[in-house]
Scaffold this active site. Structure first.
Site, PDB file in Angstrom:
ATOM      1  N   GLY A   1       0.853  -1.191   0.000  1.00  0.00           N
ATOM      2  CA  GLY A   1       0.000   0.000   0.000  1.00  0.00           C
ATOM      3  C   GLY A   1       0.884   1.233   0.000  1.00  0.00           C
TER       4      GLY A   1
ATOM      5  CB  SER B   1       1.607   3.621  -4.727  1.00  0.00           C
ATOM      6  OG  SER B   1       0.258   3.192  -4.660  1.00  0.00           O
TER       7      SER B   1
ATOM      8  N   GLY C   1      -1.493   7.543   0.310  1.00  0.00           N
ATOM      9  CA  GLY C   1      -1.955   7.643   1.695  1.00  0.00           C
ATOM     10  C   GLY C   1      -0.859   7.462   2.727  1.00  0.00           C
TER      11      GLY C   1
ATOM     12  NE  ARG D   1      -4.570  -4.105  -6.171  1.00  0.00           N
ATOM     13  CZ  ARG D   1      -5.769  -4.434  -5.699  1.00  0.00           C
ATOM     14  NH1 ARG D   1      -6.350  -5.529  -6.098  1.00  0.00           N
ATOM     15  NH2 ARG D   1      -6.376  -3.672  -4.828  1.00  0.00           N
ATOM     16  CG  ASP D   2      -2.281   2.964 -10.525  1.00  0.00           C
ATOM     17  OD1 ASP D   2      -1.340   3.338 -11.258  1.00  0.00           O
ATOM     18  OD2 ASP D   2      -3.443   3.399 -10.617  1.00  0.00           O
TER      19      ASP D   2
ATOM     20  CE1 TYR E   1     -11.866   0.462   8.792  1.00  0.00           C
ATOM     21  CE2 TYR E   1     -11.206  -0.292   6.612  1.00  0.00           C
ATOM     22  CZ  TYR E   1     -10.936   0.421   7.764  1.00  0.00           C
ATOM     23  OH  TYR E   1      -9.741   1.078   7.902  1.00  0.00           O
TER      24      TYR E   1
ATOM     25  CE  LYS F   1      -8.195  -1.700   8.360  1.00  0.00           C
ATOM     26  NZ  LYS F   1      -6.799  -1.801   7.876  1.00  0.00           N
TER      27      LYS F   1
END
Lengths: 339, 318
Positions: free
Chosen positions: A46, A48, A50, A71-72, A195, A199
């Site tokens: 994660g 890339s 935030g 992923r992007d 969610y 968590k």
């Protein structure tokens, strides 16, 4: 009444003695020695956007080698530029890898790729920031959406932890795993059925591994941030139920940079549960159970505040939900969810 | 609040129990039958279901009661929906009043020996098996809260575990799932105030059931060692305490002193049953749990050498 006073006094003395004893036993397993990211290889999923990207940049600023995974490819390229801008010395290795980490195979492939510049030696620290939130009413969910929720919250981190653990154990690397749960891993409420379970599950896994990895000298940390002002947060609020937005309207969030700094500080100083603000501290202290605490004295204060304040807050949350019943009936009827 | 003070009575209520053919699920189903409820049990094994049905009949109180046993796999929405539909048939399609979700299984082991498949299986058996039944249960069919019919409050009873309050070595395929059940129960306890459905979640410790024997066959030695002083309870004792908790409207239901200590120490903003009693339990926990935890950690650390041999035997060290 004398008897009552004796009881209260004895209890307080016992408590004091207990606290002193426990305060003395807080720094175990060399956690008192501060961890330094400099020239450690840090693997960030994660990474890339935030908080993940903010953490990656902070690690770079602190002299670490950083491998970010997402992923992007376009986002990854941009993120790599931001890492370069944070470079401290020419030795540092910065890489960006496009992999889907919510399978063991994908996670293992990402770790293998990241280990290549290091002659196959796996990373020293794994920051698992991958995750997403898509709130909504439970009655509007399907098997698919509940499964997707679990994929996006739990599996997104569990399989990377699995691949990372196997590699670290195999190679004898006494590294770190940092999970990202959420304050919604300490409590939940209307709108978070896709969610919160995931968590909470992250917390359950972290609790298991914190114990189990004492067998390997691998440290486990788990962060519980609240609202983070990131692209993900805006996306989340687009679909969030109105009643949930109403309950949250007074919440204060934090920028990814602030959250990243607090998480890194917590990892450096060996904290197991890492919370990022006062509310987080109150929840942490009030739900700790047998979880290793960072400060028994401070937690006592936070816990006491929580014991009084949390039920009051909860009552107001419940009131807001109850007041929403009529509007919700209309909402269900509009969507043909009422027979 | 919400009529919790009025004790819920299983008498003539339509109760739907998953995992109802063995262990605590069956004990709970029999207890409901003894209290005059209509009982529908669901699991996968038809032979076990047949035997369970005989035991329900033996608990029959009056001729009105209806007992049925259905073989369905509830860890998909479709399977859960089909099971509930079958259970609603004898009542002209009216769905059950109370859902007891006891489906779940534990297969402990070291994390480094797990695979994607084993982690997913744990989630299927322990979380999804309850989540999807909850998903298909009554909301879509309940009358609006404003109508008289809604005063018949529906209930959902989840089964978590003390391993939903804490965890330790060996439970990486079970604890996350039991924590997730708690997370779902916490969400729905809030959200279902929109519908007048009460949510309960039980946190039993060790239950002396066939499942427990199976679990211990594969459990790591170090975990067994840590648990060797644990006292468990029979399915019947656990079922009674859970039913008492459901009757008196408790949200979190724990079955022994240890459970109470964990419950009080991890409650956070969760609705408590007694703030006074929880204060005492919480204080005891604040002092005793870290001491207990230290001894758990010591046992794990002492196990390091033996574990290294174990890993080498299995080719998990390079």
């Amino acid at each position: 009444m004398p008897d009552a006073w004796v009881s209260v006094s004895l209890t307080s003395l016992a408590l004091l003695a207990g606290l002193v004893l426990l305060a003395a036993s807080v720094n175990m397993f060399g956690l008192s020695k501060r961890w330094d990211p400099s020239l450690k290889h840090c693997f960030v999923t994660g990474g890339s956007s935030g908080a993940g990207l903010a953490l990656a940049k902070l690690l770079a600023q602190n002299g670490a080698h950083v491998s970010i995974v997402a992923r992007d490819q376009a986002k990854l390229n941009k993120a790599l530029e931001e890492l370069e801008a944070a470079r401290q010395n020419p030795q540092q290795v910065f890489r960006a890898y496009s992999f889907s980490v919510n399978t063991e195979a994908g996670s293992a492939a990402a770790i293998e790729a990241a280990s290549e510049p290091f002659d196959g030696r796996c990373p020293d620290a794994f920051f698992l920031c991958a995750g997403a939130s898509r709130p909504g009413f439970f009655v509007e969910q399907t098997e698919e959406s509940l499964r997707t929720g679990m994929e996006q919250t739990y599996y997104a981190q569990a399989f990377t932890a699995l691949a990372a653990s196997k590699t670290m154990v195999q190679q004898g690397v006494k590294g770190k795993i940092v999970f990202c749960s959420s304050i919604l891993g300490y409590f939940s409420m209307v709108g978070y059925s896709t969610y919160s379970p995931g968590k909470f599950a992250i917390r359950g896994l972290a609790e298991t591994l914190q114990s189990e990895f004492m067998l390997y000298g691998i440290d486990v940390h788990v962060a519980f941030p609240g609202t983070i002002y990131s692209p993900g947060y805006e996306e989340e609020n687009r679909v969030k139920p109105k009643v949930t937005l109403k309950i949250e309207e007074t919440d204060e969030g934090a920028t990814p940079e602030v959250v990243a700094k607090i998480i890194l500080d917590g990892v450096r100083s060996g904290k197991f549960h890492i919370t990022v603000d006062f509310i987080g501290n109150v929840f942490r202290s009030s739900t700790a159970g047998s979880t290793e605490r960072n400060s028994y004295a401070l937690d006592w204060v936070h816990g006491l505040i929580g014991y009084i304040a949390l039920p009051i807050w909860r009552n107001s949350v419940d009131s807001t939900v109850l007041k929403h019943r009529e509007e919700h009936e209309a909402y269900l009827r509009e969507r043909g969810l009422r027979s």
